[in-house]
Design a protein around this motif. Structure first.
Motif, PDB file in Angstrom:
ATOM      1  N   LEU A 225      59.740  22.352  42.619  1.00  0.00           N
ATOM      2  CA  LEU A 225      60.414  21.542  41.682  1.00  0.00           C
ATOM      3  C   LEU A 225      59.873  21.631  40.502  1.00  0.00           C
ATOM      4  N   ARG A 226      58.444  22.015  40.483  1.00  0.00           N
ATOM      5  CA  ARG A 226      57.694  21.936  39.396  1.00  0.00           C
ATOM      6  C   ARG A 226      57.893  23.244  38.639  1.00  0.00           C
ATOM      7  N   ALA A 228      59.080  26.207  36.414  1.00  0.00           N
ATOM      8  CA  ALA A 228      60.231  26.177  35.403  1.00  0.00           C
ATOM      9  C   ALA A 228      61.394  27.212  35.666  1.00  0.00           C
ATOM     10  N   ARG A 231      63.662  25.052  38.048  1.00  0.00           N
ATOM     11  CA  ARG A 231      64.444  24.049  37.078  1.00  0.00           C
ATOM     12  C   ARG A 231      65.539  24.544  36.169  1.00  0.00           C
ATOM     13  N   LEU A 234      68.474  25.158  38.503  1.00  0.00           N
ATOM     14  CA  LEU A 234      69.034  23.933  38.549  1.00  0.00           C
ATOM     15  C   LEU A 234      70.065  23.220  37.470  1.00  0.00           C
ATOM     16  N   LYS A 235      69.418  23.892  36.423  1.00  0.00           N
ATOM     17  CA  LYS A 235      70.480  23.608  35.340  1.00  0.00           C
ATOM     18  C   LYS A 235      71.840  24.340  35.122  1.00  0.00           C
ATOM     19  N   GLU A 255      59.809  14.773  38.018  1.00  0.00           N
ATOM     20  CA  GLU A 255      60.493  16.208  38.112  1.00  0.00           C
ATOM     21  C   GLU A 255      61.927  15.592  38.541  1.00  0.00           C
ATOM     22  N   ARG A 258      63.789  14.836  35.371  1.00  0.00           N
ATOM     23  CA  ARG A 258      64.233  15.904  34.596  1.00  0.00           C
ATOM     24  C   ARG A 258      65.276  16.716  35.026  1.00  0.00           C
ATOM     25  N   VAL A 259      65.717  16.911  36.178  1.00  0.00           N
ATOM     26  CA  VAL A 259      66.932  17.391  36.790  1.00  0.00           C
ATOM     27  C   VAL A 259      68.299  16.606  36.437  1.00  0.00           C
TER      28      VAL A 259
END
Length: 384
Positions: A225-226, A228, A231, A234-235, A255, A258-259
């Protein structure tokens, strides 16, 4: 296991007179049962699980405090399933439409209040302090005994903070916990997708398979999950990450935040890492995330019988249909081998429970620890 002496009924109970380490302060005692009041019921406890809140309460660090009785102390245990064995005169005479009515000998009931004291064999309580639940063919007493904490916590967090729609995503930490597994299954039943965060481990592939079989959409480690690149992926999901559920705290909470999609709540219901939360101000300004806390005990304190029963009945139906699996159980039999006298029985049972608590605290198994007071439960299927 109970006894009668000089006309009085006694319950065999796990009690503590002072707060402290469970292995040091818990005792098995014979507790006199109060006479049955006209508005009361007598119940036989069938099974009661061991939960972190039970341990915290015994240690004296849990906000919900038990009632201490003279010469006995407090009876441990907050969750469990009981069977009605006797009715007070006024309870038996109530009409089917009156408040708290409908109770009969043989009914299954759940405690209405926390700090009920479920680690015992018998209890006399007011009828208003228990809630009758329906029996379903495929719901075992062990499954019903573990209904009010983990599945109910998952249910309420999914229902109470945002209106989730089919196709939405929920992201959660500790996805392999009992609450996490319930979240996965409830989301699958309701058409909601899940992003499930777990800690890296040697048997990660096996765990990913287990959670996927339950209905998990994605399973990631906190390390992944950390990254980049993860992430960024996931965006690009084809649906909003509408809700975050976290019981860890620390870096993983940041984290997860942030998602989340714009305006989504992050619900905190534990702090397993014992680390503080640190969120960039930008998440509040530009994403308008909401950070909320959830405590199941508080919810119960604000709700009536009917509201609780509506939730529990829906969960029981899902268990009956196979859409919500019971956890795998590590059953601690309440019975002990025949011994010479009552003191020996108490000592043997006390040793058994203290050994179980030591194993529970050490994390020797991923199963749900549960005390089985009813010997019939030992012949049942012990895993979901």
């Amino acid at each position: 296991m109970s006894r009668q002496f000089c006309g009085k009924l006694f319950s065999k109970a796990v009690t503590f007179a002072d707060y402290g380490r469970p292995q040091e302060v818990l005792r098995v005692t014979d507790r006199a049962i109060a006479p049955l009041s006209p508005t009361g019921v007598r119940v036989r406890i069938l099974a009661a699980p061991i939960n972190p809140s039970d341990i915290n309460q015994i240690e004296g660090v849990y906000p919900a405090r038990p009632t201490f009785e003279p010469n006995v102390g407090a009876v441990a245990g907050n969750e469990g399933l009981a069977e009605v064995v006797a009715l007070g005169e006024q309870v038996a005479q109530r009409s089917p439409n009156s408040d708290g009515a409908g109770l009969q000998v043989g009914d299954w009931v759940l405690p209405f209040r926390r700090s009920f004291g479920t680690w015992q064999t018998l209890a006399s309580v007011e009828a208003s302090q228990v809630v009758k639940i329906p029996k379903f063919t495929n719901v075992s007493p062990l499954a019903a005994a573990t209904l009010t904490v983990n599945p109910s916590t998952a249910y309420r967090m999914l229902k109470d903070f945002v209106t989730l729609r089919p196709g939405d995503y929920v992201i959660q930490t500790a996805a392999n916990s009992s609450v996490g597994r319930a979240v996965i299954q409830l989301c699958k039943a309701w058409g909601i997708r899940t992003i499930n965060i777990v800690r890296d481990r040697d048997n990660l592939d096996q765990l990913v398979h287990e959670l996927t079989e339950l209905g998990a959409t994605l399973v990631l480690t906190d390390g992944q999950l950390r990254e980049a690149s993860v992430r960024a992926q996931l965006k690009e999901l084809n649906g909003p990450v509408a809700l975050g559920l976290d019981c860890c705290g620390g870096k993983v909470s940041t984290e997860v935040a942030r998602v989340l999609s714009h305006g989504a709540p992050l619900v905190l219901y534990g702090a397993m890492s014992k680390k503080p939360l640190t969120f960039p101000v930008s998440l509040f300004i530009f994403k308008d995330i909401q950070v909320r806390g959830y405590w199941m005990t508080r919810w119960y304190g604000q709700q009536d019988h009917e509201t609780r029963l509506t939730m529990w009945t829906e969960l029981l139906k899902l268990i009956d249909q196979g859409a919500l699996q019971s956890p795998s159980f590590h059953v601690i039999p309440w019975l002990v081998p025949p011994v010479a006298n009552a003191d020996d029985v108490n000592g043997s049972l006390q040793t058994k429970i203290q050994d179980a608590l030591r194993d529970y605290s050490a994390g020797f198994t991923n199963k749900k620890f549960i005390l089985a007071m009813d010997p019939k439960l030992l012949t049942e299927k012990l895993s979901g």
